[in-house]
Design a protein around this motif. Structure first.
Motif, PDB file in Angstrom:
ATOM      1  N   HIS A   1      53.523  47.621 -38.972  1.00 17.72           N
ATOM      2  CA  HIS A   1      51.973  47.333 -38.583  1.00 17.72           C
ATOM      3  C   HIS A   1      51.931  45.864 -38.140  1.00 17.72           C
ATOM      4  N   ILE A   2      51.182  45.847 -36.798  1.00 21.97           N
ATOM      5  CA  ILE A   2      50.683  44.483 -36.702  1.00 21.97           C
ATOM      6  C   ILE A   2      49.235  44.447 -36.628  1.00 21.97           C
ATOM      7  N   GLY A   3      48.503  43.713 -37.639  1.00 17.23           N
ATOM      8  CA  GLY A   3      47.256  44.057 -37.981  1.00 17.23           C
ATOM      9  C   GLY A   3      46.976  45.566 -38.496  1.00 17.23           C
ATOM     10  N   VAL A   4      45.936  45.938 -37.476  1.00 13.68           N
ATOM     11  CA  VAL A   4      45.817  47.519 -37.845  1.00 13.68           C
ATOM     12  C   VAL A   4      46.555  48.448 -36.928  1.00 13.68           C
ATOM     13  N   ILE A   5      47.252  47.633 -35.973  1.00 11.85           N
ATOM     14  CA  ILE A   5      47.939  48.687 -35.095  1.00 11.85           C
ATOM     15  C   ILE A   5      49.214  49.123 -35.611  1.00 11.85           C
ATOM     16  N   ASN A   6      49.760  50.147 -35.111  1.00 13.57           N
ATOM     17  CA  ASN A   6      51.103  50.674 -35.930  1.00 13.57           C
ATOM     18  C   ASN A   6      51.833  51.062 -34.533  1.00 13.57           C
ATOM     19  N   PRO A   7      52.702  50.112 -34.034  1.00 18.54           N
ATOM     20  CA  PRO A   7      53.622  50.338 -33.164  1.00 18.54           C
ATOM     21  C   PRO A   7      54.825  50.934 -33.456  1.00 18.54           C
ATOM     22  N   LEU A   8      55.264  51.209 -34.548  1.00 21.20           N
ATOM     23  CA  LEU A   8      56.613  51.770 -34.973  1.00 21.20           C
ATOM     24  C   LEU A   8      56.203  52.653 -36.070  1.00 21.20           C
TER      25      LEU A   8
ATOM     26  N   GLY B   1      65.420  53.051 -24.912  1.00 24.44           N
ATOM     27  CA  GLY B   1      63.786  53.504 -24.899  1.00 24.44           C
ATOM     28  C   GLY B   1      63.171  52.544 -23.671  1.00 24.44           C
ATOM     29  N   GLU B   2      62.278  53.271 -22.893  1.00 21.04           N
ATOM     30  CA  GLU B   2      61.659  52.359 -22.017  1.00 21.04           C
ATOM     31  C   GLU B   2      60.943  50.970 -22.578  1.00 21.04           C
ATOM     32  N   SER B   3      60.239  50.187 -21.642  1.00 18.90           N
ATOM     33  CA  SER B   3      59.718  48.998 -22.182  1.00 18.90           C
ATOM     34  C   SER B   3      58.363  49.418 -22.892  1.00 18.90           C
ATOM     35  N   GLY B   4      58.369  48.659 -24.131  1.00 16.89           N
ATOM     36  CA  GLY B   4      57.128  48.992 -25.005  1.00 16.89           C
ATOM     37  C   GLY B   4      57.501  49.985 -26.101  1.00 16.89           C
ATOM     38  N   SER B   5      58.609  50.450 -26.237  1.00 14.55           N
ATOM     39  CA  SER B   5      59.010  51.671 -27.025  1.00 14.55           C
ATOM     40  C   SER B   5      58.898  51.224 -28.290  1.00 14.55           C
ATOM     41  N   GLY B   6      59.288  49.773 -28.738  1.00 16.56           N
ATOM     42  CA  GLY B   6      59.566  49.438 -29.968  1.00 16.56           C
ATOM     43  C   GLY B   6      60.727  49.067 -30.447  1.00 16.56           C
ATOM     44  N   LYS B   7      61.796  48.678 -29.377  1.00 16.19           N
ATOM     45  CA  LYS B   7      63.064  48.340 -29.791  1.00 16.19           C
ATOM     46  C   LYS B   7      63.297  46.729 -30.290  1.00 16.19           C
ATOM     47  N   SER B   8      62.190  45.903 -29.714  1.00 17.43           N
ATOM     48  CA  SER B   8      62.305  44.645 -30.147  1.00 17.43           C
ATOM     49  C   SER B   8      61.831  44.433 -31.736  1.00 17.43           C
ATOM     50  N   LEU B   9      60.712  44.984 -31.786  1.00 16.93           N
ATOM     51  CA  LEU B   9      60.180  45.106 -33.272  1.00 16.93           C
ATOM     52  C   LEU B   9      60.944  45.681 -33.982  1.00 16.93           C
ATOM     53  N   THR B  10      61.902  46.639 -33.705  1.00 16.94           N
ATOM     54  CA  THR B  10      62.805  47.078 -34.775  1.00 16.94           C
ATOM     55  C   THR B  10      63.631  46.077 -34.940  1.00 16.94           C
TER      56      THR B  10
ATOM     57  N   LEU C   1      56.575  36.287 -38.142  1.00 15.60           N
ATOM     58  CA  LEU C   1      56.436  35.330 -36.927  1.00 15.60           C
ATOM     59  C   LEU C   1      55.359  35.710 -36.132  1.00 15.60           C
ATOM     60  N   ILE C   2      55.074  37.211 -35.951  1.00 18.66           N
ATOM     61  CA  ILE C   2      54.260  37.691 -34.955  1.00 18.66           C
ATOM     62  C   ILE C   2      52.886  38.397 -35.769  1.00 18.66           C
ATOM     63  N   GLY C   3      52.812  38.039 -36.941  1.00 18.60           N
ATOM     64  CA  GLY C   3      51.682  38.679 -37.689  1.00 18.60           C
ATOM     65  C   GLY C   3      51.764  40.128 -38.013  1.00 18.60           C
TER      66      GLY C   3
ATOM     67  N   ASP D   1      69.679  42.071 -28.777  1.00 18.90           N
ATOM     68  CA  ASP D   1      68.428  42.763 -28.142  1.00 18.90           C
ATOM     69  C   ASP D   1      68.658  42.213 -26.675  1.00 18.90           C
ATOM     70  N   GLU D   2      68.954  43.388 -25.667  1.00 16.34           N
ATOM     71  CA  GLU D   2      69.013  43.100 -24.334  1.00 16.34           C
ATOM     72  C   GLU D   2      70.042  41.667 -24.182  1.00 16.34           C
ATOM     73  N   PRO D   3      71.369  42.204 -24.757  1.00 18.94           N
ATOM     74  CA  PRO D   3      72.268  40.697 -24.679  1.00 18.94           C
ATOM     75  C   PRO D   3      72.590  40.548 -23.223  1.00 18.94           C
TER      76      PRO D   3
ATOM     77  N   SER E   1      50.433  52.669 -24.068  1.00 19.97           N
ATOM     78  CA  SER E   1      50.318  51.421 -24.986  1.00 19.97           C
ATOM     79  C   SER E   1      50.058  51.731 -26.407  1.00 19.97           C
ATOM     80  N   VAL E   2      50.089  50.885 -27.342  1.00 20.50           N
ATOM     81  CA  VAL E   2      49.806  51.502 -28.844  1.00 20.50           C
ATOM     82  C   VAL E   2      48.451  51.972 -29.137  1.00 20.50           C
ATOM     83  N   ALA E   3      47.477  51.445 -28.346  1.00 21.36           N
ATOM     84  CA  ALA E   3      45.941  51.840 -28.652  1.00 21.36           C
ATOM     85  C   ALA E   3      45.912  53.321 -27.977  1.00 21.36           C
TER      86      ALA E   3
HETATM   87  N1  LIG Z   1      52.932  40.521 -31.095  1.00 16.40           N
HETATM   88  C1  LIG Z   1      52.281  41.401 -30.797  1.00 16.40           C
HETATM   89  N2  LIG Z   1      51.041  41.854 -30.889  1.00 16.40           N
HETATM   90  C2  LIG Z   1      50.834  43.151 -30.725  1.00 16.40           C
HETATM   91  N3  LIG Z   1      51.396  43.842 -30.304  1.00 16.40           N
HETATM   92  C3  LIG Z   1      52.542  43.740 -30.062  1.00 16.40           C
HETATM   93  C4  LIG Z   1      53.285  42.448 -30.238  1.00 16.40           C
HETATM   94  N4  LIG Z   1      54.659  42.702 -30.105  1.00 16.40           N
HETATM   95  C5  LIG Z   1      54.901  43.946 -29.562  1.00 16.40           C
HETATM   96  N5  LIG Z   1      53.510  44.412 -29.439  1.00 16.40           N
HETATM   97  C6  LIG Z   1      53.498  45.996 -29.239  1.00 16.40           C
HETATM   98  O1  LIG Z   1      54.297  46.960 -29.680  1.00 16.40           O
HETATM   99  C7  LIG Z   1      54.872  47.826 -28.673  1.00 16.40           C
HETATM  100  C8  LIG Z   1      56.614  47.780 -28.919  1.00 16.40           C
HETATM  101  O2  LIG Z   1      56.877  46.380 -28.625  1.00 16.40           O
HETATM  102  P1  LIG Z   1      58.300  45.960 -28.348  1.00 16.40           P
HETATM  103  O3  LIG Z   1      58.523  44.347 -28.076  1.00 16.40           O
HETATM  104  O4  LIG Z   1      59.149  46.398 -29.623  1.00 16.40           O
HETATM  105  O5  LIG Z   1      59.022  46.869 -27.206  1.00 16.40           O
HETATM  106  P2  LIG Z   1      60.326  46.813 -26.611  1.00 16.40           P
HETATM  107  O6  LIG Z   1      60.918  48.183 -26.532  1.00 16.40           O
HETATM  108  O7  LIG Z   1      61.151  45.937 -27.008  1.00 16.40           O
HETATM  109  O8  LIG Z   1      60.190  46.713 -24.900  1.00 16.40           O
HETATM  110  P3  LIG Z   1      61.086  45.797 -23.785  1.00 16.40           P
HETATM  111  O9  LIG Z   1      61.772  46.711 -23.266  1.00 16.40           O
HETATM  112  O10 LIG Z   1      59.929  45.493 -22.937  1.00 16.40           O
HETATM  113  O11 LIG Z   1      61.580  44.792 -24.258  1.00 16.40           O
HETATM  114  C9  LIG Z   1      54.293  47.334 -27.597  1.00 16.40           C
HETATM  115  O12 LIG Z   1      53.308  48.642 -27.051  1.00 16.40           O
HETATM  116  C10 LIG Z   1      53.897  46.161 -27.599  1.00 16.40           C
HETATM  117  O13 LIG Z   1      52.583  45.985 -26.751  1.00 16.40           O
END
Ligand SMILES: Nc1ncnc2c1ncn2[C@@H]1O[C@H](COP(=O)(O)OP(=O)(O)OP(=O)(O)O)[C@@H](O)[C@H]1O
Ligand SMILES: [Mg+2]
Length: 320
Positions: free
Chosen positions: A11-18, A35-44, A54-56, A174-176, A272-274
């Motif tokens: 969770h980041i605040g109330v959003i649940n991106p993963l 996974g495509e951009s925004g799928s949650g790879k970097s959050l993992t 660091l990002i709340g 992460d995308e080395p 997008s997450v929302a």
């Molecule tokens: N600091 C943040 N605050 C709010 N939402 C975030 C934050 N960081 C990421 N998100 C949301 O979480 C979701 C996943 O983000 P993430 O960065 O993990 O994607 P990704 O798969 O790494 O994409 P990319 O291929 O573009 O790097 C996205 O919808 C993004 O908008």
């Protein structure tokens, strides 16, 4: 299993991106997280590194078992004993990973000194060994250079050297190679593969490039909109993708009843997450979607062979 992520939710605040993410990384193996951009790879990656604060963000459910310890439960002070030392991060942009005003040799040395307690001379000797292993010509001279004096490919090798210098057990990359041109990309990917196997490291390789995954990964986990679509041994997954999204990513022509080529290039984008749709999050873009897909989230099921799948209408009907 060196790293075992179980039912991870972020969770980041109330959003649940993963949500409900599970995968494992063995020693000597590379798991590709795609996974495509925004799928949650970097959050993992951030979750595994304990960097979500660091990002709340925070881990709201699940476990991250590393060598038997649940990192999700460790306080920051304890995590510092893992980060850099046992688990190292390689990021996409060498310009942000390197200090522009410090000679690159010192940036590698410092890891050996800090994490392994080496003397300055011993650390430098190891640095030169490591750069040579990474096929950096004239390693001794390169040690004296500043980052801006090196090519993109060289800089990324230095970033990898920094990650390896603490002798970690696990590398999270992460995308080395995304910032590099294709030939350099291939060289570095092969080098990483070699190191992982020679040293018995585990590697979590994050990329949106299925070509890279096909070249070096043993296992593949496919993320779509913050959920696991499919996770299987690489060879089987490339030969017979089960999830329509995986198949679309590979760009292969699906079998039964579909117009040939209709999945080449997936129309639309990851929501997008929302705006995650109800049911299977891929259903609005899925050529196989039926009525149930819009209503019911497909359960993540263990496959009889190996791996997991979340799909109501998988490609080969070998579900479960
Ligand atoms: N600091 C943040 N605050 C709010 N939402 C975030 C934050 N960081 C990421 N998100 C949301 O979480 C979701 C996943 O983000 P993430 O960065 O993990 O994607 P990704 O798969 O790494 O994409 P990319 O291929 O573009 O790097 C996205 O919808 C993004 O908008
Ligand atoms: Mg990312």
């Amino acid at each position: 299993m060196l790293l075992s992520v179980e039912d991870l939710s972020v969770h980041i605040g109330v959003i649940n991106p993963l949500s409900d993410l599970s995968f494992g990384v063995d020693r000597g193996q590379i798991l590709g997280l795609v996974g495509e951009s925004g799928s949650g790879k970097s959050l993992t990656a951030m979750a595994v590194m304990g960097l979500l604060p660091l990002i709340g963000g925070r881990i709201s459910a699940g476990r991250i078992l590393f060598d038997g310890t649940d990192l999700a439960k460790l306080p920051e002070a304890a995590l510092r004993g893992y980060r850099g030392r046992r688990i190292a991060l390689v990021t996409q942009n060498p310009m942000t990973a390197l200090d522009p005003v410090v000679r690159v040799g010192r940036q590698v040395d410092v890891m050996g000194r800090m994490h392994l307690g080496l003397s300055a001379d011993e650390a430098r000797r190891r640095t030169i060994e490591l750069l040579t292993r990474l096929r950096i010509p004239e390693a001794q001279a390169v040690c004296e250079a500043y980052p801006h004096q090196l090519s993109g490919g060289m800089k990324q090798r230095i970033v990898i050297a920094i990650a390896l210098a603490g002798e970690p057990d696990l590398i999270v990359a992460d995308e080395p190679t995304t910032a590099l041109d294709v030939t350099v990309q291939a060289q570095i990917i092969h080098l990483l593969g070699e190191l992982v196997r020679d040293r018995g490291l585990g590697m979590l390789l994050i990329t949106h490039d299925m070509g890279v995954v096909a070249q070096v990964c043993d296992q593949v986990a496919v993320l779509y909109a913050g959920r696991l679509a499919e996770s299987r041994p690489a060879e089987a997954l490339f030969e017979h993708p089960l999830h329509p999204y995986t198949s679309a990513l590979i760009g292969c022509i699906p079998r039964d009843g579909m117009a040939p080529g209709s999945l080449h290039g997936i129309a639309g984008a990851v929501p997008s997450v929302a705006r995650y749709p109800a049911g299977c999050r891929f259903h609005p873009r899925c050529p196989r979607a039926g009525e149930i897909c819009a209503r019911q989230t497909p359960e993540l099921t263990e496959l009889t062979g190996a791996g997991r799948l979340a799909c109501h209408f998988p490609l080969e009907g070998t579900h479960g």
